[in-house]
Design a protein around this motif. Sequence first.
Motif, PDB file in Angstrom:
ATOM      1  N   THR A 133      42.802  41.536  34.150  1.00 53.95           N
ATOM      2  CA  THR A 133      41.605  41.569  34.984  1.00 53.95           C
ATOM      3  C   THR A 133      40.501  40.661  34.440  1.00 53.95           C
ATOM      4  O   THR A 133      39.334  40.807  34.790  1.00 53.95           O
ATOM      5  N   LYS A 162      38.386  49.646  35.792  1.00 56.50           N
ATOM      6  CA  LYS A 162      37.990  48.246  35.890  1.00 56.50           C
ATOM      7  C   LYS A 162      38.878  47.519  36.889  1.00 56.50           C
ATOM      8  O   LYS A 162      38.400  46.688  37.682  1.00 56.50           O
ATOM      9  N   CYS A 166      37.636  45.500  40.134  1.00 57.70           N
ATOM     10  CA  CYS A 166      38.011  44.095  40.320  1.00 57.70           C
ATOM     11  C   CYS A 166      38.753  43.902  41.639  1.00 57.70           C
ATOM     12  O   CYS A 166      38.522  42.917  42.354  1.00 57.70           O
ATOM     13  N   ASP A 169      36.268  43.963  44.492  1.00 58.48           N
ATOM     14  CA  ASP A 169      35.445  42.756  44.477  1.00 58.48           C
ATOM     15  C   ASP A 169      36.231  41.541  44.963  1.00 58.48           C
ATOM     16  O   ASP A 169      35.757  40.770  45.810  1.00 58.48           O
TER      17      ASP A 169
END
Length: 319
Positions: A133, A162, A166, A169
């Motif tokens: 990531t 996370k 990610c 997004d």
Amino acid sequence: MLQLSQTQTREALPFKPLVEALRTMFREGCEMPVRHHHTMEVPDKDDATLLLMPAWQSGAYFGVKLASVFPSNAVQGIPAVSATYLLSDGRNGAPLALVDGGELTARRTAAASALAADYLARKNAKILCMVGTGRLSANLIEAHCTVRQIETVYLWGRNFEKAQACAADLSTKLGLNIIAEQSLEIAVGKSDIISVATLSNDPLVQGQWLPEGCHLDLVGGFTPLMREADETAVSRSRVFVDTKAGAMKEAGDITTPLANGTLKPEDVQADLYELTRGENAGRTSTSEITFFKSVGAALEDLAGAVLAYETAKATLLVD
């Protein structure tokens, strides 16, 4: 002399023309001395790496990248890789451009993987597994989409929260169906292309997980101590590299299997020079598993820096 910021460098390096710039540079070749590779101690943290990477095409351009890799930066939430690239005129030595090296590195690395996938991934590949990531993940996803019609991306990271953030997004930014997957085994098992960009010292991808006909793209490891896939992945695959001179000496995913006999030098089918020049056909069936390992090459930096400079020059109408 042009000075290209991170944003300007990104805008000057769209992936489709960048992949083609790399294809052309590998076909034509350039002078590329062995890169300087130095380990630097960092108090109370993991060792860092200093890289100096020169390359040139006689009478055209020459350049050098100064790069550093600080693995412990991830704990502080800052990029592990920092770099600057100086491009100069190969006719008179005049400096032409100072290019953001971190953005250049991320984009040319992703473009090299996409270039390899163009020869090694099945033509109908639609599902991508992105392992990692960090900064490279978004670039790799976008780059692979330029050579294959990717419909779904499974994103895996050590920190699932996370990875979820990610995925959300990147789904918005790239307009793709990107799903965080908690199980790496499951993500790998349902993917056509598995792209791995980590700083792992221990194999993450197990060869027994690889589905028939998949393409494995290993990007993150760049020293003999770093590993992203195990020996079973090697033994089940036809193996390719970005450059034999680099990967067969520097990449733990290649050097370790060579040392223990899992892989013989002649088992490395081809590098990007041979693939782009038609000296090797790449994938030969829909059922075989292909394995590509890159460690990066100064040739790729030069190709990207030239493209960034020429694109920016045309846009800004700079003499």
